[in-house]
Design a protein around this motif. Structure first.
Motif, PDB file in Angstrom:
ATOM      1  N   THR A   1      24.121  14.440 -11.553  1.00 30.86           N
ATOM      2  CA  THR A   1      23.110  13.794 -10.710  1.00 30.86           C
ATOM      3  C   THR A   1      22.717  14.666  -9.521  1.00 30.86           C
ATOM      4  OG1 THR A   1      24.864  12.572  -9.546  1.00 30.86           O
ATOM      5  CG2 THR A   1      23.748  11.450 -11.363  1.00 30.86           C
ATOM      6  N   SER A   2      23.498  15.700  -9.229  1.00 25.66           N
ATOM      7  CA  SER A   2      23.148  16.620  -8.144  1.00 25.66           C
ATOM      8  C   SER A   2      22.257  17.764  -8.622  1.00 25.66           C
ATOM      9  CB  SER A   2      24.425  17.215  -7.525  1.00 25.66           C
ATOM     10  OG  SER A   2      25.223  16.206  -6.932  1.00 25.66           O
ATOM     11  N   ALA A   3      22.104  17.896  -9.929  1.00 24.01           N
ATOM     12  CA  ALA A   3      21.312  19.001 -10.475  1.00 24.01           C
ATOM     13  C   ALA A   3      19.824  18.724 -10.320  1.00 24.01           C
ATOM     14  CB  ALA A   3      21.651  19.211 -11.947  1.00 24.01           C
ATOM     15  N   GLU A   4      19.058  19.780 -10.105  1.00 20.30           N
ATOM     16  CA  GLU A   4      17.604  19.648  -9.994  1.00 20.30           C
ATOM     17  C   GLU A   4      16.970  19.778 -11.373  1.00 20.30           C
ATOM     18  OE1 GLU A   4      15.854  22.247  -7.180  1.00 20.30           O
ATOM     19  OE2 GLU A   4      17.185  21.659  -5.528  1.00 20.30           O
ATOM     20  N   VAL A   5      16.123  18.825 -11.709  1.00 18.01           N
ATOM     21  CA  VAL A   5      15.379  18.890 -12.971  1.00 18.01           C
ATOM     22  C   VAL A   5      13.896  18.753 -12.656  1.00 18.01           C
ATOM     23  CG1 VAL A   5      17.296  17.958 -14.317  1.00 18.01           C
ATOM     24  CG2 VAL A   5      15.584  16.404 -13.377  1.00 18.01           C
ATOM     25  N   ALA A   6      13.092  19.448 -13.439  1.00 18.30           N
ATOM     26  CA  ALA A   6      11.656  19.400 -13.212  1.00 18.30           C
ATOM     27  C   ALA A   6      10.925  19.603 -14.524  1.00 18.30           C
ATOM     28  CB  ALA A   6      11.246  20.481 -12.206  1.00 18.30           C
ATOM     29  N   GLY A   7       9.693  19.131 -14.582  1.00 17.43           N
ATOM     30  CA  GLY A   7       8.891  19.235 -15.790  1.00 17.43           C
ATOM     31  C   GLY A   7       9.259  18.139 -16.770  1.00 17.43           C
ATOM     32  N   SER A   8       8.799  18.298 -18.003  1.00 22.20           N
ATOM     33  CA  SER A   8       9.171  17.317 -19.021  1.00 22.20           C
ATOM     34  C   SER A   8      10.628  17.546 -19.411  1.00 22.20           C
ATOM     35  CB  SER A   8       8.258  17.438 -20.237  1.00 22.20           C
ATOM     36  OG  SER A   8       8.412  18.699 -20.860  1.00 22.20           O
ATOM     37  N   VAL A   9      11.356  16.433 -19.629  1.00 21.80           N
ATOM     38  CA  VAL A   9      12.808  16.509 -19.827  1.00 21.80           C
ATOM     39  C   VAL A   9      13.209  15.667 -21.035  1.00 21.80           C
ATOM     40  CG1 VAL A   9      15.071  16.084 -18.784  1.00 21.80           C
ATOM     41  CG2 VAL A   9      13.173  16.826 -17.343  1.00 21.80           C
ATOM     42  N   TRP A  10      14.119  16.216 -21.843  1.00 20.05           N
ATOM     43  CA  TRP A  10      14.783  15.470 -22.916  1.00 20.05           C
ATOM     44  C   TRP A  10      16.268  15.553 -22.658  1.00 20.05           C
ATOM     45  CZ3 TRP A  10      18.325  16.615 -26.832  1.00 20.05           C
ATOM     46  CH2 TRP A  10      18.437  15.664 -27.853  1.00 20.05           C
ATOM     47  N   VAL A  11      16.976  14.436 -22.830  1.00 14.34           N
ATOM     48  CA  VAL A  11      18.374  14.348 -22.404  1.00 14.34           C
ATOM     49  C   VAL A  11      19.261  13.900 -23.563  1.00 14.34           C
ATOM     50  CG1 VAL A  11      19.975  13.271 -20.771  1.00 14.34           C
ATOM     51  CG2 VAL A  11      17.618  13.761 -20.059  1.00 14.34           C
ATOM     52  N   TRP A  12      20.427  14.517 -23.671  1.00 13.16           N
ATOM     53  CA  TRP A  12      21.465  14.091 -24.611  1.00 13.16           C
ATOM     54  C   TRP A  12      22.735  13.830 -23.810  1.00 13.16           C
ATOM     55  CZ3 TRP A  12      26.377  14.956 -25.987  1.00 13.16           C
ATOM     56  CH2 TRP A  12      26.815  14.471 -27.224  1.00 13.16           C
ATOM     57  N   LEU A  13      23.312  12.629 -23.958  1.00 10.76           N
ATOM     58  CA  LEU A  13      24.497  12.233 -23.201  1.00 10.76           C
ATOM     59  C   LEU A  13      25.565  11.712 -24.149  1.00 10.76           C
ATOM     60  CD1 LEU A  13      22.635  10.115 -20.477  1.00 10.76           C
ATOM     61  CD2 LEU A  13      23.405  12.492 -20.235  1.00 10.76           C
TER      62      LEU A  13
END
Length: 260
Positions: free
Chosen positions: A191-203
């Motif tokens: 949650t501290s990481a910076e993300v930008a643009g379109s994002v796809w996530v695997w958890l």
């Protein structure tokens, strides 16, 4: 459903061991991202074989019909690789509390367990976006490693894996290792990481951490359909225990995400 025979046992870290298996039908199974399967571990004096049916409802009814004292323990795993009929699975060793860990700690070449899957009915394509984020604990490491191997070099990605300490790291390029021994935890780091643009996530990993991370990415504006998530295990509970209210809510969310 068929049987698997251990063909090799290789320690990877103090808490993880890699095994290869051979067995009928493996050569006919295709490959796709994040392959899931069920492994069945025989109870003392029991068998790992349940039913030869490929129909999940028929097979599961046959499984439930076995007396509990004889019914093999069933656990979910991710395929590390499946090449030329040889299945590779990585096992996390966490003592003798769980049947899979206890079995893996003493497994030898020639030992036999059962398998159901992986089934192409549950195949999902790898997401496409400017940035792919993969996050999980050691139980999700085999899936994350196999997913990373599928990505082209040009694909932007962030990968986070929580493990006990630096001795549990593997030679997987691009992973940000999160060490519990240093007081770190997966949710705080991701949650501290910076993300930008379109994002796809695997958890993947412990269920409450997966839920917290999914809520985080939804709050950032990531569409629910662009978040793959799975709670592999539950704190203080096993797969044999009844689902909790949170488990049922997660299942509903997964169904809803699939229909979007």
């Amino acid at each position: 459903m068929s049987l698997l025979a251990v063909s090799s046992v290789v320690p990877l870290t103090p808490r993880m061991v890699r095994m290869t298996f051979t067995g009928d039908g493996l050569a006919d199974v295709g490959t796709w991202p994040d392959q899931q399967l069920k492994l069945l571990f025989p109870k003392p004096g029991g068998s790992a074989l349940v039913s030869s049916s490929a129909d999940v409802s028929v097979w599961y009814q046959a499984y439930l019909a076995i007396p509990e004292s004889e019914r093999p323990w069933m656990r979910s795993f991710t395929v590390r690789s499946l090449v030329d009929g040889v299945l590779t699975v990585d096992f996390v060793l966490h003592g003798t509390d769980g049947p899979a860990s206890a079995w893996a700690a003493s497994a030898r070449v020639g030992d036999v367990i059962g398998r159901f899957g992986p089934s192409p009915d549950y195949a999902r394509p790898l997401g496409t976006a400017d940035l792919l984020v993969l996050a999980g604990d050691e139980t999700a490491l085999p899936a994350i490693a196999s997913l990373l191997e599928l990505l082209p070099a040009s694909q932007r990605r962030l990968a986070f894996v929580e493990v006990a300490d630096p001795l549990e790291e593997q030679a997987i390029p691009g992973v940000r290792w999160v060490h519990r021994s240093a007081g770190e935890d997966l949710v705080s780091v991701v949650t501290s990481a910076e993300v930008a643009g379109s994002v796809w996530v695997w958890l993947g990993g412990e269920a409450s951490a997966v839920r917290a991370l999914r809520r985080h990415f939804v709050s950032l504006g990531v569409s629910k359909k662009d978040i793959e998530f799975a709670g592999y295990w539950r704190r203080s509970l096993t797969q044999d225990d009844a689902p909790t209210a949170d488990d049922l809510a997660e299942a509903q969310e997964r169904i809803a995400a699939l229909s979007e």
